[in-house]
Scaffold this active site. Structure first.
Site, PDB file in Angstrom:
ATOM      1  N   CYS A  55     -16.350   1.898   0.743  1.00  0.00           N
ATOM      2  CA  CYS A  55     -15.202   1.040   1.063  1.00  0.00           C
ATOM      3  C   CYS A  55     -14.785   1.153   2.516  1.00  0.00           C
ATOM      4  O   CYS A  55     -14.147   0.253   3.047  1.00  0.00           O
ATOM      5  CB  CYS A  55     -14.031   1.369   0.141  1.00  0.00           C
ATOM      6  SG  CYS A  55     -13.383   3.040   0.348  1.00  0.00           S
ATOM      7  N   ARG A 113       0.893  -1.180   0.000  1.00  0.00           N
ATOM      8  CA  ARG A 113       0.000   0.000   0.000  1.00  0.00           C
ATOM      9  C   ARG A 113       0.920   1.215   0.000  1.00  0.00           C
ATOM     10  O   ARG A 113       1.726   1.393   0.917  1.00  0.00           O
ATOM     11  CB  ARG A 113      -0.901   0.002   1.227  1.00  0.00           C
ATOM     12  CG  ARG A 113      -1.636   1.319   1.405  1.00  0.00           C
ATOM     13  CD  ARG A 113      -2.720   1.268   2.445  1.00  0.00           C
ATOM     14  NE  ARG A 113      -3.883   0.556   1.956  1.00  0.00           N
ATOM     15  CZ  ARG A 113      -5.113   0.703   2.431  1.00  0.00           C
ATOM     16  NH1 ARG A 113      -5.357   1.542   3.429  1.00  0.00           N
ATOM     17  NH2 ARG A 113      -6.122   0.018   1.938  1.00  0.00           N
ATOM     18  N   GLN A 164     -10.275  -3.762  -3.277  1.00  0.00           N
ATOM     19  CA  GLN A 164     -11.561  -3.289  -2.757  1.00  0.00           C
ATOM     20  C   GLN A 164     -12.694  -3.611  -3.728  1.00  0.00           C
ATOM     21  O   GLN A 164     -13.767  -4.084  -3.330  1.00  0.00           O
ATOM     22  CB  GLN A 164     -11.487  -1.765  -2.540  1.00  0.00           C
ATOM     23  CG  GLN A 164     -12.790  -1.162  -2.081  1.00  0.00           C
ATOM     24  CD  GLN A 164     -13.155  -1.584  -0.670  1.00  0.00           C
ATOM     25  OE1 GLN A 164     -12.341  -1.463   0.225  1.00  0.00           O
ATOM     26  NE2 GLN A 164     -14.359  -2.085  -0.454  1.00  0.00           N
ATOM     27  N   HIS A 210      -7.476   1.010  -6.304  1.00  0.00           N
ATOM     28  CA  HIS A 210      -7.671   0.137  -5.133  1.00  0.00           C
ATOM     29  C   HIS A 210      -8.386  -1.129  -5.614  1.00  0.00           C
ATOM     30  O   HIS A 210      -9.544  -1.385  -5.260  1.00  0.00           O
ATOM     31  CB  HIS A 210      -8.485   0.881  -4.076  1.00  0.00           C
ATOM     32  CG  HIS A 210      -8.456   0.254  -2.719  1.00  0.00           C
ATOM     33  ND1 HIS A 210      -7.680  -0.841  -2.398  1.00  0.00           N
ATOM     34  CD2 HIS A 210      -9.129   0.577  -1.574  1.00  0.00           C
ATOM     35  CE1 HIS A 210      -7.869  -1.165  -1.136  1.00  0.00           C
ATOM     36  NE2 HIS A 210      -8.742  -0.328  -0.620  1.00  0.00           N
ATOM     37  N   ARG A 242     -14.040  -8.320   2.077  1.00  0.00           N
ATOM     38  CA  ARG A 242     -12.616  -8.067   1.832  1.00  0.00           C
ATOM     39  C   ARG A 242     -11.821  -9.331   2.169  1.00  0.00           C
ATOM     40  O   ARG A 242     -10.888  -9.708   1.468  1.00  0.00           O
ATOM     41  CB  ARG A 242     -12.097  -6.892   2.682  1.00  0.00           C
ATOM     42  CG  ARG A 242     -12.702  -5.528   2.380  1.00  0.00           C
ATOM     43  CD  ARG A 242     -12.377  -5.037   0.979  1.00  0.00           C
ATOM     44  NE  ARG A 242     -10.964  -5.046   0.664  1.00  0.00           N
ATOM     45  CZ  ARG A 242     -10.075  -4.105   0.981  1.00  0.00           C
ATOM     46  NH1 ARG A 242     -10.477  -3.033   1.628  1.00  0.00           N
ATOM     47  NH2 ARG A 242      -8.795  -4.202   0.646  1.00  0.00           N
ATOM     48  N   ASP A 260     -17.182   7.474  -1.316  1.00  0.00           N
ATOM     49  CA  ASP A 260     -15.963   7.298  -0.522  1.00  0.00           C
ATOM     50  C   ASP A 260     -15.644   8.644   0.113  1.00  0.00           C
ATOM     51  O   ASP A 260     -16.237   9.678  -0.244  1.00  0.00           O
ATOM     52  CB  ASP A 260     -14.816   6.813  -1.441  1.00  0.00           C
ATOM     53  CG  ASP A 260     -13.535   6.492  -0.684  1.00  0.00           C
ATOM     54  OD1 ASP A 260     -13.586   6.311   0.556  1.00  0.00           O
ATOM     55  OD2 ASP A 260     -12.470   6.413  -1.332  1.00  0.00           O
TER      56      ASP A 260
HETATM   57  N1   CP Z   1     -11.300   0.041   2.504  1.00  0.00           N
HETATM   58  C1   CP Z   1     -10.037  -0.042   2.913  1.00  0.00           C
HETATM   59  O1   CP Z   1      -9.110  -0.305   2.131  1.00  0.00           O
HETATM   60  O2   CP Z   1      -9.870   0.174   4.239  1.00  0.00           O
HETATM   61  P1   CP Z   1      -8.487   0.313   4.996  1.00  0.00           P
HETATM   62  O3   CP Z   1      -7.877   1.628   4.586  1.00  0.00           O
HETATM   63  O4   CP Z   1      -8.857   0.280   6.455  1.00  0.00           O
HETATM   64  O5   CP Z   1      -7.582  -0.822   4.605  1.00  0.00           O
HETATM   65  N1  NVA Z   2      -9.861   6.895  -1.144  1.00  0.00           N
HETATM   66  C1  NVA Z   2      -9.461   6.437   0.167  1.00  0.00           C
HETATM   67  C2  NVA Z   2      -9.668   4.970   0.288  1.00  0.00           C
HETATM   68  C3  NVA Z   2      -9.334   4.413   1.635  1.00  0.00           C
HETATM   69  C4  NVA Z   2      -9.558   2.928   1.714  1.00  0.00           C
HETATM   70  C5  NVA Z   2      -8.016   6.806   0.414  1.00  0.00           C
HETATM   71  O1  NVA Z   2      -7.186   6.609  -0.476  1.00  0.00           O
HETATM   72  O2  NVA Z   2      -7.716   7.314   1.498  1.00  0.00           O
END
Ligand code: CP
Ligand code: NVA
Length: 303
Positions: free
Chosen positions: A262, A105, A135, A132, A290, A223
């Site tokens: 998400c 990540r 997700q 992502h 997930r 989101d």
């Molecule tokens: N939706 C999602 O990816 O959540 P986190 O940021 O908690 O991993």
């Molecule tokens: N768009 C959000 C998703 C988190 C799971 C971010 O990147 O912070």
């Protein structure tokens, strides 16, 4: 051309492969729910490199790996030599000697590419500023569990055209559903991704009217207005206020439309409590899936 089964982005996989991954996730879910004792990841290790916070992605990969017999090592940038300048390319070579797959990540999608280029084990995208994909695999499973095939259905995104929205575009093109994106002009998804979707014949509709976008939708998704790393929170909150998913907006969708997010949610901003906690919301099923989607992705990557 690498033979490795990297899971980098949905646009890089064909529909048959995506369906295979989704089916694996569903089948492993069913088996786990039925008390199955399969341990297909016995002796396998996943390393997770987390350069940003995570609750769901981190825990679902860890628990998913462990439920199926595998192990997980979590590395943060600052607790490893990455924080002192060791390159991702060198790190990839080393981790590939210890582990069977690497999830990352990160902010910069180039770092994901660098890792995948240098690793000799599969690399999984656990979120970048651009996408992502893990997700969206969980989201597709969730929609199809509740409503059947997503193909030819109408999905509406209302809010920031962010990383999650961009993976929805990839999925709409690959799996054949309509995606309406209701976003303020300055926060539309990247033009490159929109151009790709048009070139691929995707049914992608861009609008600045959330009401128009949501009309007769089968699924409404939103989101956070301020993603990890965004520095212009005030501007975003002002621009995105009309795109809030509230009861009035949901009333314009099909009566049996679902709501997804998400998570983490910012209640009172992109979504109101009555929608989050209302009868159309499947956000907890989505979060649960997930776990099963990650198992499907790992199963495909590790085969
Ligand atoms: N939706 C999602 O990816 O959540 P986190 O940021 O908690 O991993
Ligand atoms: N768009 C959000 C998703 C988190 C799971 C971010 O990147 O912070």
């Amino acid at each position: 051309m690498s033979e490795l089964r990297h899971f980098l982005d949905i646009d890089q996989l064909d529909a048959g492969t995506l369906r295979d991954i989704l089916d694996r996730g569903l089948s492993l879910k069913k088996s786990w729910m039925d008390g199955g004792q399969e341990r297909p990841f016995d002796g396998r290790t996943l390393v997770m490199i987390l350069e940003k916070p995570s609750t769901r992605t981190r825990v679902s990969f860890q628990v998913g790996m462990q439920q199926l017999g595998g192990m997980v090592v979590v590395m943060s940038e600052h607790e490893s030599q990455l924080g002192r300048g060791e390159t991702l390319a060198d790190t990839a070579q080393v981790l590939s000697r210890y582990a069977d797959a690497i999830m990352i990540r990160t902010n910069n999608p180039q770092k994901l590419q660098d890792l995948a280029t240098s690793a000799t084990v599969p690399v999984i995208n656990g979120l970048t500023d651009n996408s992502h994909p893990c997700q969206i695999m969980a989201d597709i499973i969730t929609f199809e569990e509740h409503r059947g095939s997503i193909t030819d259905r109408v999905v509406t995104w209302s809010g920031d055209g962010n990383n999650v929205a961009q993976s929805w575009i990839h999925a709409a093109v690959k799996l054949g559903f309509t995606l309406r994106l209701a976003c303020p002009d300055p926060l539309e998804p990247s033009q490159d991704i929109l151009d790709w979707a048009v070139a691929e014949g995707g049914d992608i509709v861009l609008t600045d009217s959330p009401e128009e976008g949501v009309s007769k939708a089968d699924l409404v998704v939103t989101d956070t207005w301020v993603s990890m790393g965004d520095t212009d929170a005030d501007m975003r909150r002002e621009l995105l206020l009309p795109f809030q998913v509230n009861a009035d907006l949901m009333a314009l969708a099909n009566p049996d439309a679902l709501f997804m997010h998400c998570l983490p949610a910012h209640r009172g901003e992109e979504v109101t409590d009555d929608v989050m906690d209302g009868p159309q919301s499947v956000v907890w099923d989505e979060a649960e899936n997930r776990l099963h989607a990650q198992k499907g992705i790992l199963s495909w990557c590790l085969e």
